[in-house]
Design a protein around this motif. Structure first.
Motif, PDB file in Angstrom:
ATOM      1  N   GLU B 540       1.008  -1.260  -0.005  1.00 29.41           N
ATOM      2  CA  GLU B 540       0.155  -0.045  -0.075  1.00 29.41           C
ATOM      3  C   GLU B 540       0.827   1.194   0.050  1.00 29.41           C
ATOM      4  O   GLU B 540       0.724   2.027  -0.702  1.00 29.41           O
ATOM      5  CB  GLU B 540      -0.984  -0.005   1.214  1.00 29.41           C
ATOM      6  N   ARG B 541       1.829   1.238   0.661  1.00 31.49           N
ATOM      7  CA  ARG B 541       2.837   2.510   0.735  1.00 31.49           C
ATOM      8  C   ARG B 541       3.461   2.937  -0.691  1.00 31.49           C
ATOM      9  O   ARG B 541       3.516   3.738  -0.967  1.00 31.49           O
ATOM     10  CB  ARG B 541       4.133   1.947   1.942  1.00 31.49           C
ATOM     11  N   ILE B 542       3.673   1.433  -1.268  1.00 29.70           N
ATOM     12  CA  ILE B 542       4.390   1.759  -2.728  1.00 29.70           C
ATOM     13  C   ILE B 542       3.463   2.068  -3.574  1.00 29.70           C
ATOM     14  O   ILE B 542       3.556   3.358  -4.488  1.00 29.70           O
ATOM     15  CB  ILE B 542       5.091   0.395  -3.134  1.00 29.70           C
ATOM     16  N   VAL B 543       2.165   1.934  -3.501  1.00 24.80           N
ATOM     17  CA  VAL B 543       1.109   2.304  -4.423  1.00 24.80           C
ATOM     18  C   VAL B 543       1.111   3.676  -4.164  1.00 24.80           C
ATOM     19  O   VAL B 543       0.931   4.726  -4.950  1.00 24.80           O
ATOM     20  CB  VAL B 543      -0.122   1.275  -4.126  1.00 24.80           C
ATOM     21  N   THR B 544       0.970   4.126  -2.823  1.00 23.09           N
ATOM     22  CA  THR B 544       0.614   5.650  -2.536  1.00 23.09           C
ATOM     23  C   THR B 544       1.771   6.342  -2.868  1.00 23.09           C
ATOM     24  O   THR B 544       1.481   7.588  -3.384  1.00 23.09           O
ATOM     25  CB  THR B 544       0.554   5.536  -0.839  1.00 23.09           C
ATOM     26  N   LEU B 545       2.982   5.984  -2.851  1.00 24.67           N
ATOM     27  CA  LEU B 545       4.220   6.570  -3.184  1.00 24.67           C
ATOM     28  C   LEU B 545       4.150   7.118  -4.765  1.00 24.67           C
ATOM     29  O   LEU B 545       4.593   8.195  -5.110  1.00 24.67           O
ATOM     30  CB  LEU B 545       5.565   5.744  -2.928  1.00 24.67           C
ATOM     31  N   LYS B 546       3.666   6.041  -5.526  1.00 20.19           N
ATOM     32  CA  LYS B 546       3.622   6.243  -7.072  1.00 20.19           C
ATOM     33  C   LYS B 546       2.691   7.250  -7.422  1.00 20.19           C
ATOM     34  O   LYS B 546       2.929   8.253  -8.094  1.00 20.19           O
ATOM     35  CB  LYS B 546       3.466   5.031  -7.846  1.00 20.19           C
ATOM     36  N   ARG B 547       1.468   7.337  -6.251  1.00 23.12           N
ATOM     37  CA  ARG B 547       0.410   8.207  -6.422  1.00 23.12           C
ATOM     38  C   ARG B 547       0.912   9.657  -6.273  1.00 23.12           C
ATOM     39  O   ARG B 547       0.708  10.530  -6.956  1.00 23.12           O
ATOM     40  CB  ARG B 547      -0.583   7.766  -5.608  1.00 23.12           C
ATOM     41  N   LEU B 548       1.823   9.828  -5.180  1.00 24.73           N
ATOM     42  CA  LEU B 548       2.361  11.022  -4.958  1.00 24.73           C
ATOM     43  C   LEU B 548       3.230  11.683  -5.990  1.00 24.73           C
ATOM     44  O   LEU B 548       3.050  12.685  -6.476  1.00 24.73           O
ATOM     45  CB  LEU B 548       3.292  10.746  -3.645  1.00 24.73           C
ATOM     46  N   TYR B 549       3.845  10.739  -6.631  1.00 24.52           N
ATOM     47  CA  TYR B 549       4.696  11.041  -7.752  1.00 24.52           C
ATOM     48  C   TYR B 549       3.766  11.585  -8.883  1.00 24.52           C
ATOM     49  O   TYR B 549       4.091  12.709  -9.382  1.00 24.52           O
ATOM     50  CB  TYR B 549       5.391   9.858  -8.584  1.00 24.52           C
ATOM     51  N   ASN B 550       2.522  10.958  -9.307  1.00 20.54           N
ATOM     52  CA  ASN B 550       1.833  11.381 -10.136  1.00 20.54           C
ATOM     53  C   ASN B 550       1.001  12.889  -9.875  1.00 20.54           C
ATOM     54  O   ASN B 550       0.647  13.740 -10.721  1.00 20.54           O
ATOM     55  CB  ASN B 550       0.848  10.672 -10.738  1.00 20.54           C
ATOM     56  N   ILE B 551       0.562  12.969  -8.446  1.00 14.17           N
ATOM     57  CA  ILE B 551       0.042  14.239  -8.038  1.00 14.17           C
ATOM     58  C   ILE B 551       0.938  15.284  -8.258  1.00 14.17           C
ATOM     59  O   ILE B 551       0.567  16.400  -8.733  1.00 14.17           O
ATOM     60  CB  ILE B 551      -0.320  14.135  -6.645  1.00 14.17           C
ATOM     61  N   ARG B 552       2.146  15.237  -8.038  1.00 15.78           N
ATOM     62  CA  ARG B 552       3.124  16.314  -8.258  1.00 15.78           C
ATOM     63  C   ARG B 552       3.287  16.281  -9.724  1.00 15.78           C
ATOM     64  O   ARG B 552       3.746  17.863  -9.818  1.00 15.78           O
ATOM     65  CB  ARG B 552       4.477  15.692  -7.773  1.00 15.78           C
ATOM     66  N   CYS B 553       2.895  15.655 -10.518  1.00 12.72           N
ATOM     67  CA  CYS B 553       2.834  15.823 -11.992  1.00 12.72           C
ATOM     68  C   CYS B 553       1.563  16.502 -12.448  1.00 12.72           C
ATOM     69  O   CYS B 553       1.203  16.767 -13.615  1.00 12.72           O
ATOM     70  CB  CYS B 553       3.246  14.774 -12.919  1.00 12.72           C
ATOM     71  N   GLY B 554       0.709  16.750 -11.497  1.00 12.72           N
ATOM     72  CA  GLY B 554      -0.595  17.412 -11.824  1.00 12.72           C
ATOM     73  C   GLY B 554      -1.688  16.738 -12.123  1.00 12.72           C
ATOM     74  O   GLY B 554      -2.531  17.119 -12.755  1.00 12.72           O
ATOM     75  N   LYS B 555      -1.528  15.355 -11.964  1.00 11.61           N
ATOM     76  CA  LYS B 555      -2.557  14.265 -12.185  1.00 11.61           C
ATOM     77  C   LYS B 555      -3.376  13.913 -11.072  1.00 11.61           C
ATOM     78  O   LYS B 555      -2.718  13.765 -10.071  1.00 11.61           O
ATOM     79  CB  LYS B 555      -1.760  12.967 -12.702  1.00 11.61           C
ATOM     80  N   PHE B 556      -4.743  14.320 -11.341  1.00 15.55           N
ATOM     81  CA  PHE B 556      -5.602  14.017 -10.101  1.00 15.55           C
ATOM     82  C   PHE B 556      -6.836  13.189 -10.574  1.00 15.55           C
ATOM     83  O   PHE B 556      -6.676  12.437 -11.325  1.00 15.55           O
ATOM     84  CB  PHE B 556      -6.223  15.519  -9.485  1.00 15.55           C
ATOM     85  N   ARG B 557      -8.028  13.604  -9.845  1.00 18.09           N
ATOM     86  CA  ARG B 557      -9.009  12.889 -10.343  1.00 18.09           C
ATOM     87  C   ARG B 557      -9.676  12.618 -11.786  1.00 18.09           C
ATOM     88  O   ARG B 557      -9.784  11.787 -12.187  1.00 18.09           O
ATOM     89  CB  ARG B 557     -10.332  13.166  -9.140  1.00 18.09           C
ATOM     90  N   ASN B 558      -9.282  13.944 -12.319  1.00 17.88           N
ATOM     91  CA  ASN B 558      -9.734  14.145 -13.593  1.00 17.88           C
ATOM     92  C   ASN B 558      -9.078  13.170 -14.547  1.00 17.88           C
ATOM     93  O   ASN B 558      -9.662  12.746 -15.539  1.00 17.88           O
ATOM     94  CB  ASN B 558      -9.486  15.468 -14.222  1.00 17.88           C
ATOM     95  N   ASP B 559      -7.915  12.608 -14.193  1.00 14.51           N
ATOM     96  CA  ASP B 559      -6.980  11.901 -15.208  1.00 14.51           C
ATOM     97  C   ASP B 559      -7.537  10.357 -14.725  1.00 14.51           C
ATOM     98  O   ASP B 559      -6.786   9.484 -15.458  1.00 14.51           O
ATOM     99  CB  ASP B 559      -5.579  12.029 -14.739  1.00 14.51           C
TER     100      ASP B 559
END
Lengths: 613, 613
Positions: B540-559
């Motif tokens: 779960e930590r690893i999934v979340t970490l990757k999510r954080l990367y994409n959030i920093r790239c400006g990817k949120f729910r819309n994507d």
């Protein structure tokens, strides 16, 4: 003489000052009726996908319809059709009041403005007199002042439509207002900005002609029969106006709350029509030909807004400037409504962009430096009023907000696009698709973007039935099955109302005999032998025509969608706590029902069937 | 010595030619394991949202994991982590073969390439020998030739990974291939283009060290016990490879057909593993540490592709280069597969862009002028092979196709975006979410965009059960309820496999004891006392970490969405004729289950719980 029609469209080119009239043949009139039907046809032919909505090549079409100016009850509106600067696609907005009837009485079924004046002008139409007049003395005035000044110049019996400062400043959510302090508005799609781009401040009209009704006696008899029945069937509207539904709407989870995140607005009662009636009521207002009288005027005697006297805020205004901004001070909303009417702003989009800004402020995407010091907290009346001013004058964050939520969110970046609620660039109006699933499909497929009036179907999954369309009982609002056909049928019918052009509340008055009676009146006036089937097919043709316009603008299935907040986010409270429409399923069925292909493009056989090829 | 680890990460900067090693502390290793877990942590720290994926600032990470190089069965893979030039967000791709094990044996848990060489180079790693060597003689060669030439230079016992011409030419769907003619590929997200951008042609490895296992005896015993059981449980895979499922997949409506429009591929049997085995089979291929042996090599003796000898096409390849292009000639697909392997192209994305091009051709958006004369008709073998060449060399329409469907569609304009199937820029792989609803959510939320391996959940709504995750029976594939938690749990588990890093087919072998056994092996190797709960939380930590990367790239729910074709379009035939997943509902539940907010951003308490703050 052709029944129902004066027979003429007036063309005014503001670049060349050329003034022409054109007469449409009966075949075309029967095929597209008038209003948005004929308007869409003209727009499709006279603009292209490359037309800049705010450039001289765009045209601004004002249309009446065959029943406007006749005895036909509640068919006294006018429709504005143009390429929208807010959405870049097909744009329309209609309005009540008396302006449309006066345009008709001046001898015109419609008016097409093209080109762009080099300096501010207004139009003066008085039967055959058509003058392009200098507007330098009214440019910069609000719509109420403009109306007064033009009346002082031309006589108190004229009727005006005009833009306020918002339209002048090319604010993309600017409206075209009419009937002065009565605050009637062709509000959506930024039609006011198009008028502003043409440097056209106002159109003053006075007409003395009377459209011919072929079977005047029969129409008179039918009107005499229906008039009391319609009144009786719409008593609550007559008493409390559109906002009589506020509590019902809130209870069903249909009200937009806190930029579409809330499920309950516990103080909804404070902004209901019943409260307005008790606290602020002055008198009823009737549009031309109207027997319903949902319009109200109010007066505020005490408090910070003392002295306000004018149109009461409608349900949409209370929902969008009120609940959606967490504001329950009905006097502040009334003031905001008055400001929007004066400045010439769409109260739906204005409420939407301010709620959006409040969320952006709360989330730290904008701060007091952007807002000229206003604390854009939820429920802040002062901020609401301040922002309306800022939007109008394109100051501070108002500049961005006036572009609409789509552009504002894009420019703000980051999270902003996640809470910018629009379809195809048009802000969502005050009914939540999570509470009535047909509205999800209606918003996603409406030609002008998110629109609550293009199908008006949500009333029929909420208590009302429509046997004439095959719905003898109201539908389950949380059901997906069958909603595609349901929405399509209502869109077809509503396209008729937008073309004739009438008040959709007639449905509440005519009830189970809505289509039958409309057809009858149309035939009495025109002398045609239209059947209900032909009328509904005409509606389908008009819906399809608008679709073709948007397809030419590059809008296909990808754009027939809803904001993620509506598709993904349950609210967890209120009358539609768990509601989430399955748009994909409805859309699939909808395209099939309409005879459109998988990308939402009408198939060749569909166009052939509708005589659109 | 730390069990399971050599303890070292090798850093090679190609701009400065600096070579360093770094040792991670046990706490970090236990927290992120290795593979994509540790890789994601490094990528998050060492790149930013502004990093150009093809610029010198991007880093290209090759990771093994604690079980790689040990006796643990089927944990012999390697993971590539980088910022993707195809999607602009978190990118990863993993591969089997033996290269990862050799990297580990050379003494490295991982290898981080930074900077950019001024001229083509390759790396030579032989235990402590680390050399950046001139690659001018192999630049321009395909991956098979490259492997041969490097073996000629360095000895036949080396293992290489390399890019082909596609990676050299910065084609955005280029892969990093390894193990020469065996065609093993870290294929997705355009990792090959990143390698190309660094002018790094290949990495040749030879290792003689052996990772330390704390409890060697216990591991040996467990392996001895499991080895025959795993073989027995995966007999069909051993016989026919991944494509043994072709007929089953087709029958369930899960196969992509004609760019995702078809429901039935009546000649699926012609491209099944069973047919390949009968017609072309040569021998089995086992990755390092593998007892399943799903790999196959084939030989074509007659016909236009006579002489071909190499890796058999996998299910994904057959689905994407085959059914999705309406091609059922297994020899042609085998040839296409070989070309992709030689040129270094992702067969999934390549199949996707060619199917897209075929649809564009059929619809008249491109023509023979664009395709260098190839008639891009459905099912045209020659066009398939020709396009692979054109994509590799960026010629004609191949230039555009090599950018991936998202960019290609945007540049083609018009209708093209309506049939470009991707999520976040990554082309959909060969399983249709309309046939197995969990896959809709998995594709929408996978960190690298549309990925069939990030959850792998569809197998568990299709016959298999997973009692260890709370699913004692297989789920109904057309059910929406409960799928959010289901997908999240499988994503957590799969993140473990991607970090350790192992073959996900082990699940078919270890069955109801997958997690238990994995934990056991990990503890035997490392000497840790990890529990299944800790392991899943690590996932779960690893999934979340990757999510954080994409959030920093400006990817949120819309994507977090799917192409309209998947959300709206039923196929009307086949095993999932009416299937349309209700993504919104699943997404809502998913965010809640994960402790993410309404925009898909992990909440503070979630980050705290996972020790990510």
């Amino acid at each position: 003489m052709l029944g129902g029609y004066m027979g003429k469209i007036l063309r005014v080119d503001l670049s060349t000052q050329e003034i022409l009239t054109e007469t449409f043949q009966e075949e075309i009139l029967r095929k597209y009726l008038g209003g948005s039907g004929l308007g869409a046809k003209i727009l499709l032919e006279e603009t292209t996908e490359k037309t800049d909505p705010l450039g001289p090549d765009n045209i601004l079409i004002f249309m009446t319809g065959p029943l406007v100016g006749t005895r036909a009850l509640n068919f006294g509106r006018h429709q504005v059709v143009t390429k929208s600067p807010l959405t870049g696609i097909y744009g329309e907005a209609n309005s009540g009041g008396t302006w449309g009837v006066h345009l008709k009485r001046a001898g015109y079924d419609g008016l097409i403005i093209s080109g762009r004046s080099s300096k501010p002008v207004y139009l003066w139409l008085n039967n055959d007199i058509v003058q392009i007049r200098d507007a330098s003395s009214i440019w910069g005035k609000d719509t109420f002042e403009t109306d007064l000044l033009l009346k002082r110049e031309l006589g108190s019996d004229i009727v005006t439509c005009s833009i306020g400062q918002a339209g002048e400043n090319l604010v993309k959510i600017a409206a075209i207002m009419n009937d002065g302090i009565h605050g009637r508005a062709a509000a959506r799609c930024g039609v006011g900005a198009v008028m502003g781009s043409k440097k056209l401040k106002a159109i003053a009209v006075k007409g003395d002609l009377k459209p011919y009704t072929v079977n005047e006696k029969a129409l008179k008899k039918s009107i005499r029969n229906w008039s009391p029945k319609i009144r009786e069937n719409t008593l609550e509207m007559n008493k409390f106006g559109t906002s009589e539904m506020m509590l019902r709407v809130e209870a069903s989870g249909d009200l937009p709350i806190k930029n579409w995140t809330g499920g309950i607005f516990s103080t909804a009662e404070k902004i209901s029509g019943q409260t307005i009636s008790k606290k602020l009521y002055k008198k009823r207002y009737y549009c031309a030909q109207c027997v319903i009288g949902c319009g109200k005027t109010i007066q505020i005697k005490d408090g910070p807004y003392a002295g306000l006297s004018g149109a009461a805020p409608e349900y949409e205004t209370l929902g969008m400037l009120g609940a959606n901004c967490l504001i329950d001070d009905v006097e502040a909303i009334s003031k905001a409504n008055e400001l929007c009417n004066r400045y010439g702003l769409d109260t739906i989009s204005t409420g939407a962009v301010i709620a959006f800004a409040m969320e952006a402020y709360e989330r730290g995407l904008i701060n007091k430096n952007d807002t000229a010091g206003f604390e854009l907290h939820w429920g802040n009346n002062e901020a609401l009023l301040g922002m309306i001013h800022k939007i109008t004058y394109r100051e501070n964050i108002g500049e961005l907000l006036g572009e609409g939520v789509r552009i504002a969110a894009k420019k703000l970046g980051g999270l902003a696009q996640e809470f910018a609620l629009h379809v195809k660039g048009l802000e969502l109006p005050g009914h939540d698709p999570r509470a009535k699933y047909s509205n999800a499909l209606a918003y996603a497929t409406s030609p002008r973007g998110a629109c609550h009036m293009n199908a008006f179907s949500y009333e029929f999954e909420n208590g009302l039935a429509m046997p004439e369309l095959g719905y003898p009982e109201t539908l389950d609002r949380f059901e997906t099955e069958g909603k595609a056909e349901f929405v399509a049928k209502f869109q077809n019918l509503m396209a008729i109302f937008d073309s004739l052009i009438g008040c959709k509340f007639l449905i509440f008055g005519l009830k189970d005999e809505t289509i039958k009676t409309t057809v009858k009146w149309l035939n009495f006036v025109t002398g045609w032998d239209i059947t209900p089937e032909e009328l509904l097919e005409t509606g389908e043709r008009i819906v399809t025509l608008k679709r073709l316009y948007n397809i030419r603008c590059g809008k296909f299935r990808n754009d027939d969608t809803l904001p993620p907040r509506i598709l993904n986010e349950i609210r967890g409270a209120g009358g539609a706590a768990e509601g989430l429409p399955h748009l994909g399923k409805m859309l699939n069925e909808y395209y099939r029902y309409r005879g459109w292909n998988e990308f939402g493009i009408p198939k060749k056989e569909t166009l052939e069937r509708l005589a659109l090829l």
